[in-house]
Design an enzyme around this catalytic site. Structure first.
Site, PDB file in Angstrom:
ATOM      1  N   ASN A  32      24.596  35.391  43.888  1.00  0.00           N
ATOM      2  CA  ASN A  32      25.243  35.142  45.200  1.00  0.00           C
ATOM      3  C   ASN A  32      25.572  33.656  45.371  1.00  0.00           C
ATOM      4  OD1 ASN A  32      22.753  34.013  45.628  1.00  0.00           O
ATOM      5  ND2 ASN A  32      22.313  35.088  47.536  1.00  0.00           N
ATOM      6  N   ARG A  35      22.130  29.008  45.150  1.00  0.00           N
ATOM      7  CA  ARG A  35      21.630  27.700  44.698  1.00  0.00           C
ATOM      8  C   ARG A  35      22.662  26.610  44.976  1.00  0.00           C
ATOM      9  NH1 ARG A  35      20.004  24.024  44.625  1.00  0.00           N
ATOM     10  NH2 ARG A  35      18.752  22.761  43.222  1.00  0.00           N
ATOM     11  N   ASP A  74      24.853  39.756  46.490  1.00  0.00           N
ATOM     12  CA  ASP A  74      23.609  39.264  47.063  1.00  0.00           C
ATOM     13  C   ASP A  74      22.581  40.395  47.014  1.00  0.00           C
ATOM     14  OD1 ASP A  74      21.521  38.536  48.785  1.00  0.00           O
ATOM     15  OD2 ASP A  74      22.841  37.252  49.971  1.00  0.00           O
ATOM     16  N   ARG A 101      13.505  29.337  43.956  1.00  0.00           N
ATOM     17  CA  ARG A 101      12.421  28.984  43.052  1.00  0.00           C
ATOM     18  C   ARG A 101      11.709  27.657  43.309  1.00  0.00           C
ATOM     19  NH1 ARG A 101      12.796  24.118  40.885  1.00  0.00           N
ATOM     20  NH2 ARG A 101      14.818  23.526  40.045  1.00  0.00           N
ATOM     21  N   HIS A 190       5.394  30.454  45.607  1.00  0.00           N
ATOM     22  CA  HIS A 190       4.494  31.091  44.636  1.00  0.00           C
ATOM     23  C   HIS A 190       3.932  32.408  45.201  1.00  0.00           C
ATOM     24  CE1 HIS A 190       4.389  26.952  42.854  1.00  0.00           C
ATOM     25  NE2 HIS A 190       4.363  27.644  41.738  1.00  0.00           N
ATOM     26  N   LYS A 193       6.045  35.375  44.430  1.00  0.00           N
ATOM     27  CA  LYS A 193       5.911  35.883  43.050  1.00  0.00           C
ATOM     28  C   LYS A 193       4.644  36.728  42.917  1.00  0.00           C
ATOM     29  CE  LYS A 193       9.508  33.674  41.143  1.00  0.00           C
ATOM     30  NZ  LYS A 193      10.520  34.082  40.187  1.00  0.00           N
ATOM     31  N   VAL A 219       9.576  24.234  33.535  1.00  0.00           N
ATOM     32  CA  VAL A 219      10.580  24.073  32.480  1.00  0.00           C
ATOM     33  C   VAL A 219      11.068  22.630  32.495  1.00  0.00           C
ATOM     34  CG1 VAL A 219      12.777  24.904  31.586  1.00  0.00           C
ATOM     35  CG2 VAL A 219      11.267  26.462  32.812  1.00  0.00           C
ATOM     36  N   ASN A 248      11.272  16.383  34.609  1.00  0.00           N
ATOM     37  CA  ASN A 248      12.683  15.986  34.691  1.00  0.00           C
ATOM     38  C   ASN A 248      12.888  14.868  35.712  1.00  0.00           C
ATOM     39  OD1 ASN A 248      13.397  17.704  32.677  1.00  0.00           O
ATOM     40  ND2 ASN A 248      14.681  19.062  33.909  1.00  0.00           N
ATOM     41  N   ARG A 330       1.775  17.750  49.039  1.00  0.00           N
ATOM     42  CA  ARG A 330       1.284  19.128  48.872  1.00  0.00           C
ATOM     43  C   ARG A 330      -0.208  19.213  49.168  1.00  0.00           C
ATOM     44  NH1 ARG A 330       4.504  21.448  43.676  1.00  0.00           N
ATOM     45  NH2 ARG A 330       6.329  20.134  43.890  1.00  0.00           N
ATOM     46  N   GLU A 332      -3.065  20.517  47.391  1.00  0.00           N
ATOM     47  CA  GLU A 332      -3.452  21.007  46.063  1.00  0.00           C
ATOM     48  C   GLU A 332      -4.665  20.206  45.599  1.00  0.00           C
ATOM     49  OE1 GLU A 332      -0.032  20.383  43.467  1.00  0.00           O
ATOM     50  OE2 GLU A 332       0.019  18.244  43.911  1.00  0.00           O
TER      51      GLU A 332
HETATM   52  N1  USQ Z   1       4.560  16.227  41.172  1.00  0.00           N
HETATM   53  C1  USQ Z   1       4.369  14.851  41.161  1.00  0.00           C
HETATM   54  N2  USQ Z   1       5.461  14.065  41.358  1.00  0.00           N
HETATM   55  C2  USQ Z   1       6.730  14.563  41.546  1.00  0.00           C
HETATM   56  C3  USQ Z   1       6.910  15.962  41.552  1.00  0.00           C
HETATM   57  C4  USQ Z   1       5.798  16.764  41.369  1.00  0.00           C
HETATM   58  O1  USQ Z   1       3.260  14.355  40.983  1.00  0.00           O
HETATM   59  O2  USQ Z   1       7.654  13.765  41.718  1.00  0.00           O
HETATM   60  C5  USQ Z   1       3.393  17.120  40.960  1.00  0.00           C
HETATM   61  C6  USQ Z   1       3.210  18.168  42.055  1.00  0.00           C
HETATM   62  O3  USQ Z   1       2.420  17.659  43.127  1.00  0.00           O
HETATM   63  C7  USQ Z   1       2.531  19.276  41.278  1.00  0.00           C
HETATM   64  C8  USQ Z   1       3.110  19.172  39.869  1.00  0.00           C
HETATM   65  O4  USQ Z   1       3.652  17.854  39.782  1.00  0.00           O
HETATM   66  O5  USQ Z   1       1.160  19.058  41.198  1.00  0.00           O
HETATM   67  C9  USQ Z   1       4.190  20.180  39.544  1.00  0.00           C
HETATM   68  O6  USQ Z   1       5.240  20.113  40.491  1.00  0.00           O
HETATM   69  P1  USQ Z   1       6.703  20.659  40.126  1.00  0.00           P
HETATM   70  O7  USQ Z   1       7.597  20.386  41.283  1.00  0.00           O
HETATM   71  O8  USQ Z   1       7.110  20.143  38.798  1.00  0.00           O
HETATM   72  O9  USQ Z   1       6.449  22.231  39.908  1.00  0.00           O
HETATM   73  P2  USQ Z   1       6.169  23.431  40.919  1.00  0.00           P
HETATM   74  O10 USQ Z   1       6.320  23.059  42.321  1.00  0.00           O
HETATM   75  O11 USQ Z   1       4.862  24.024  40.531  1.00  0.00           O
HETATM   76  O12 USQ Z   1       7.312  24.488  40.575  1.00  0.00           O
HETATM   77  C10 USQ Z   1       7.980  24.549  39.327  1.00  0.00           C
HETATM   78  C11 USQ Z   1       9.244  25.385  39.528  1.00  0.00           C
HETATM   79  C12 USQ Z   1       8.830  26.816  39.852  1.00  0.00           C
HETATM   80  C13 USQ Z   1       7.921  27.365  38.772  1.00  0.00           C
HETATM   81  C14 USQ Z   1       6.702  26.471  38.605  1.00  0.00           C
HETATM   82  C15 USQ Z   1       5.862  26.860  37.430  1.00  0.00           C
HETATM   83  O13 USQ Z   1      10.056  24.848  40.541  1.00  0.00           O
HETATM   84  O14 USQ Z   1      10.004  27.616  39.972  1.00  0.00           O
HETATM   85  O15 USQ Z   1       7.493  28.656  39.099  1.00  0.00           O
HETATM   86  O16 USQ Z   1       7.160  25.113  38.338  1.00  0.00           O
HETATM   87  S1  USQ Z   1       4.156  26.470  37.671  1.00  0.00           S
HETATM   88  O17 USQ Z   1       4.048  25.084  38.131  1.00  0.00           O
HETATM   89  O18 USQ Z   1       3.476  26.637  36.424  1.00  0.00           O
HETATM   90  O19 USQ Z   1       3.640  27.343  38.722  1.00  0.00           O
END
Ligand code: USQ
Length: 406
Positions: A32, A35, A74, A101, A190, A193, A219, A248, A330, A332
């Site tokens: 749709n 993004r 959609d 996401r 999350h 999911k 990723v 990234n 966050r 966490e």
């Molecule tokens: N973080 C930093 N600095 C930043 C951005 C993030 O320290 O500038 C920290 C966050 O606080 C967190 C960790 O890095 O502790 C990961 O954050 P993220 O934004 O890279 O990832 P997340 O929010 O968990 O989400 C991403 C994708 C999501 C996927 C998930 C996989 O956006 O779609 O499901 O990663 S996982 O993290 O394994 O659950």
């Protein structure tokens, strides 16, 4: 196979569509374009210049002679349209990426929470419901997340979806059973999911829907073999405070001399996978479908784990730059360990790209190349998990006062 890629215009959906098309499959993208609308809402754009989906598929055809079909649908809102499309086209497999996401976006406001829940849960349920209604025995491969497990340190490996437990019966014996690993979401995104997981359990049990759920880590990277074939096939790359993911973001921050934005003490350990490996895993999952009546097959789609502050130091060492320790938007754990099983993909032959090996080319090929497109004001992460966190986020890492943190 005829494969429907739901959400095929997104960051993992697009390179997956190209990869599967190159393998000779007939690809139909259903999307749709939400993004792209969210980019407009947030006033941000992909670091890489991204063409329309129609233009992207035209270039793919010009380069390879293969067609990728695009359908503007959609899933969450157009149930009847989705059902008719599936009934007419009867795909052999469906890859489902069509969900909002970003965790920060899902926590931005009450409206964003509602949007994320309505969009994600309805999309998944509409799909399952329609498949059963029209008697479509397609293999459904869903992009889930490692985040369903939570990231708590339990001193044991995270298994692939199911946890063996011993239950004491009333007669004093212990019986063993495998249960879905207890879900422990850290954001509204999350949480959706986790709800998806329950929908899958029910539809597999009640209707025999064949489902694979991929619990993917964060990723990183941009290019795959196919997106490199032409400038206009380039993948999107998000660096903003809502959609940019941690590694990234660090790469582009280093490329433009912006302090690397570590949240808190950076003690969070997360699972990672390169985009090239991500698309390869989806191909492996498609080639290893469960049989009708099987339980939901769950893979952990990740290749390595890293602590956030170690990543920041690694990027600063490779690409130059300073590290800023910022208030965490966050809620966490300040520190966590994470040990994850990924035996199934390894057994199927996944040969992973390692982070140390791939980082430098990513900085040079993408971050430095497109650095001129960065809007520095969009880098700070300002979506707070709770109202009491919001006031701590008033300044960006360069000391400038932010206009609004909501
Ligand atoms: N973080 C930093 N600095 C930043 C951005 C993030 O320290 O500038 C920290 C966050 O606080 C967190 C960790 O890095 O502790 C990961 O954050 P993220 O934004 O890279 O990832 P997340 O929010 O968990 O989400 C991403 C994708 C999501 C996927 C998930 C996989 O956006 O779609 O499901 O990663 S996982 O993290 O394994 O659950």
């Amino acid at each position: 196979m005829k494969i429907a890629v739901l959400g095929g215009d997104g960051f993992v959906g697009w390179p997956t569509s190209l990869h599967l098309s190159e393998q000779g499959h007939e690809i139909h993208i259903l999307d749709n374009l939400s993004r792209r609308w969210i980019d407009t809402e947030l006033g941000v754009q992909s670091l890489t210049p991204m063409d329309s989906i129609q233009e992207r598929t035209r270039i793919w055809h010009q380069e390879t002679g293969r067609r990728i079909h695009f359908h503007l649908i959609d899933l969450a809102r157009d149930y009847e349209v989705l059902k008719s499309w599936l009934a007419e086209n009867r795909p052999d497999a469906i890859v489902h990426f069509a969900e909002q996401r970003a965790a920060p976006y899902s926590m931005k406001s009450d409206r964003h929470k509602n949007y994320t829940v309505n969009n994600n849960v309805n999309a998944t349920h509409n799909l399952l419901n329609a498949m059963v209604e029209i008697g479509l025995d397609a293999h459904l491969v869903h992009l889930g997340t490692m985040g369903v497990y939570g990231y708590s340190t339990v001193g044991a490996e995270i298994p692939e979806g199911y946890l063996p437990v011993g239950i004491e019966t009333m007669s004093g014996e212990t019986v063993s059973q495998e249960i879905l690993y207890p879900s422990n979401p850290g954001s509204i995104y999350h949480m959706t999911k986790c709800l998806d997981q329950q929908l899958f359990q029910f539809y597999a049990k009640n209707d025999g829907v064949r489902i694979t759920d991929l619990h993917q880590g964060i990723v990183w990277g941009t290019h795959t073999e196919q997106t490199r074939r032409h400038d206009q096939l380039v993948n999107r790359f998000d660096y903003d405070g809502d959609y940019g993911t941690v590694l990234n973001r660090f790469l582009i921050q280093a490329a433009i001399g912006y302090p690397l934005t570590v949240h808190g003490v950076g003690g969070q350990t997360r699972a990672f996978i390169h985009i090239q490996d991500s698309v390869r895993c989806i191909e492996l999952a498609l080639n290893n479908a469960p049989k009708k009546g099987d339980r939901v097959k769950i893979f952990n789609q990740m290749t390595e784990t890293h602590r956030v502050r170690d990543l920041a130091e690694l990027v600063a060492r490779i690409a130059g730059g300073t590290v800023a320790y910022l208030p965490n938007p966050r809620k966490e754990a300040a520190e966590n360990d994470l040990v994850v099983k990924n035996d199934q993909f390894r057994a199927l032959g996944l040969n992973a790209i390692t982070l140390e090996a791939g980082l430098l080319s990513e900085v040079m090929d993408v971050a430095k190349k497109y650095a001129y497109r960065v809007d520095r004001s969009r880098i700070p992460a300002v979506s707070a998990w709770t109202k009491d966190i919001a006031p701590t986020l008033e300044h960006d890492p360069e000391g400038r006062r932010l206009k609004s943190v909501s």
